[in-house]
Design a protein around this motif. Structure first.
Motif: not given
Length: 589
Positions: A397-402
């Motif tokens: 989820a954090a990588l998708d946010f990035l």
């Protein structure tokens, strides 16, 4: 708008060299801004043996038609600061002056029969006379006819439009909606002078004569279900010669399916032509029974045409993916309700005003400041979120946010759509800050996150894209439900010679905001001129046509639709062009 003269030497002149004339007409709107308490001249025609002029008497506020041989004719008292229309027609010794203040309900008419029968017309002057009796005031809508004396009715008809109603005998036409020297009559009588002249609000008359208005209803959010595309099947009649055995040949039919009009995208919308839909026509063999050798014409053959359903791929309109309140989409990356990026706080959007550049300056003579212009700066939108995902999915989820909020490329402005309640608004900008600090709660699948967007242009637009078509020579009434100006997108298909667009809007003080866009070019039958004020462009394909604008035109970025109702007219030099299309969104600031 109108041209303002405020000092000696700001007038316009033109050598016209018409020789001896006995008939002419001249009309204009004039305003005395400052009473000079002496002669002040709106216009004059002069030569070696005399002159005619529209000027005030020595009192400074009573206007007459003056000729050097016989004195003054007609008379109209003026009020300083008020606009007046004055139309004058001379026919030998006979003359007519028609006048009307902007707020009047009728015209005042003066006639005389003791003027000078003829004179030599060498020079035309606007805002001054041969005797240096200059105007401290404003002029607009100047039209000059030579060799013709307009009737009273014709003079009155010229009052309400910049564009001449009568073109026969028109010698020069100076709209003077800006400080310029161009002659719009086509006779190339370009003025000289005007140094130091400025512009100010005019009487608010229309650019052209009103025509029947087409009212375009407001657009409402709705799902569109396009109508069936009707195709025509053409089957030639078979020729059958009968004998003992009949074996007619195959009858070949053709299927014609009209091409639909499809718009895709949003910034700007683009008209695309889908590929050809291949259809198969099934035609049964005719059955013929005969008893002798004859030539017959069988009845109509019923054919079945099967047309496959076309597949059209259309990019998602910004905001179409927001299926619930409290959601946000940046170039297709969705945040908020229904995602792992929960909505915590949003600032800088909707009713929030962006910072202003305040043009107020301190007033050295009293308390406070002298008011100046206020212009909105870039809009800063901040979205605070809590990423809430299962522990084994928090990293992704954090990588998708990035990945969904990358560093912008160059000057790109991507769509940002946000839904609050049932209201979806769209802005265009770039993600300029992104943060998701890691703390001990990350192990529980919780990460606080912040995304910040900078909208270079602070306006927010409706999700709904409205459209209207305007026939050549017609009007359409459009409505901007927002509170600020919105840039339309205009498509002018060929063939179109000398296309002209005019936007008229009545302001709260009953004056008219008039914006003219005219091109000295020919749009070929296979071409489309696309005018995009949002980006300041006008082009046919990849070829810019900015230099094809005429002197009557405003800048492309200034061709906008103000809040409320505006009237857009479209015309070409030869008429009969295909309709133009206007696309726009409601705009708020």
């Amino acid at each position: 708008m109108a041209v303002r003269f405020s000092a000696d030497g700001q007038d316009y002149t033109r050598t016209i060299s018409l020789g001896t004339i006995s008939q002419f007409s001249l009309s204009c709107w004039v305003k005395i801004s400052v009473d000079r308490d002496t002669y002040s001249t709106a216009w004059s025609l002069d030569g070696v043996d005399g002159y005619y002029a529209l000027q005030t008497t020595f009192s400074g506020t009573s206007i007459v038609v003056m000729d050097n041989a016989e004195g003054s004719h007609g008379s109209r008292a003026l009020t300083v600061g008020t606009w007046y229309y004055v139309g004058v027609a001379l026919n030998g010794v006979n003359g007519t002056m028609v006048s009307r203040a902007l707020g009047d309900t009728t015209f005042t008419v003066s006639t005389w029969s003791d003027g000078q029968p003829s004179f030599t017309a060498t020079n035309l002057r606007l805002g001054d006379s041969p005797g240096n009796e200059w105007l401290n005031g404003a002029l607009t809508g100047v039209k000059f006819w030579s060799g013709v004396a307009l009737t009273q009715a014709e003079l009155e008809a010229e009052a309400w439009t910049h564009m001449p109603q009568r073109t026969a005998g028109l010698r020069a036409w100076y709209p003077l909606t800006r400080a310029e020297t161009a002659d719009y009559s086509g006779n190339a009588l370009t003025l000289s002078g005007g140094t130091g002249a400025t512009t100010e609000d005019g009487p608010g008359i229309a650019w052209r004569q009103g025509r029947r208005r087409t009212h375009h209803p407001l657009s409402l959010p709705a799902e569109a279900t396009p109508a069936l595309v009707l195709g025509a099947v053409s089957i030639p009649a078979p020729a059958v010669s009968t004998g003992v055995t009949v074996a007619p040949g195959i009858v070949t039919g053709t299927v014609s399916i009209p091409t639909p009009d499809i718009f895709v995208g949003s910034s700007p919308p683009t008209n695309v032509q889908p590929g050809i839909v291949q259809a198969a026509a099934s035609i049964p063999a005719p059955v013929v029974d005969t008893v002798k050798n004859v030539t017959i014409t069988p009845g109509a053959i019923l054919a079945r045409a099967r047309v496959p359903e076309p597949t059209v791929s259309v990019p998602i309109n910004p905001g179409d993916d927001l299926d619930r309140p409290g959601t946000l989409s940046y170039n297709g990356f969705k945040l908020g309700g229904g995602t792992v990026y929960s909505w915590q706080l949003l600032t800088g959007w909707w009713v929030d005003m962006p910072p202003l550049d305040n043009g107020d300056v301190p007033d050295p003579s009293t308390h406070g400041s002298m008011p100046g212009s206020k212009y909105a700066q870039s809009r800063i939108v901040t979205f605070e979120s809590l990423i809430n995902a299962p522990k084994d999915q928090i990293e992704q989820a954090a990588l998708d946010f990035l990945d969904g909020l990358p560093v912008p490329d160059a000057d790109e402005q991507l769509p940002l759509a946000i839904r609050i309640g049932d209201q979806i608004l769209i802005g265009y900008g770039a993600c300029t800050n992104r943060a998701a600090p890691i703390d001990v709660y990350e192990q529980l699948g919780l990460v606080k996150a912040v995304a910040q967007f900078t909208l270079a242009r602070p306006e927010l637009y409706s999700r709904e894209l409205l459209s209207a078509t305007i026939t050549d020579g017609g009007f359409v009434e459009v409505f901007n439900a927002g509170n600020t100006r919105t840039p339309p997108l205009i498509r002018i298909p060929g063939p179109a010679n000398g296309p002209e667009l005019v936007v008229e809007r009545i302001l709260p003080d009953s004056s008219t905001d008039l914006r003219v866009l005219e091109f000295d070019l020919e749009v070929a039958p296979t071409e489309t001129l696309i005018i995009d004020p949002a980006n300041g462009t006008a082009a046919i394909g990849d070829v810019s046509k900015l230099r094809s604008r005429t002197g009557a035109s405003i800048g492309i970025p200034d061709f906008v639709l103000g809040p409320g109702t505006s009237e857009i007219s479209y015309s070409t030099a030869e008429s009969g062009a295909p309709p133009a299309t206007v696309l726009w969104r409601h705009a708020r600031l």
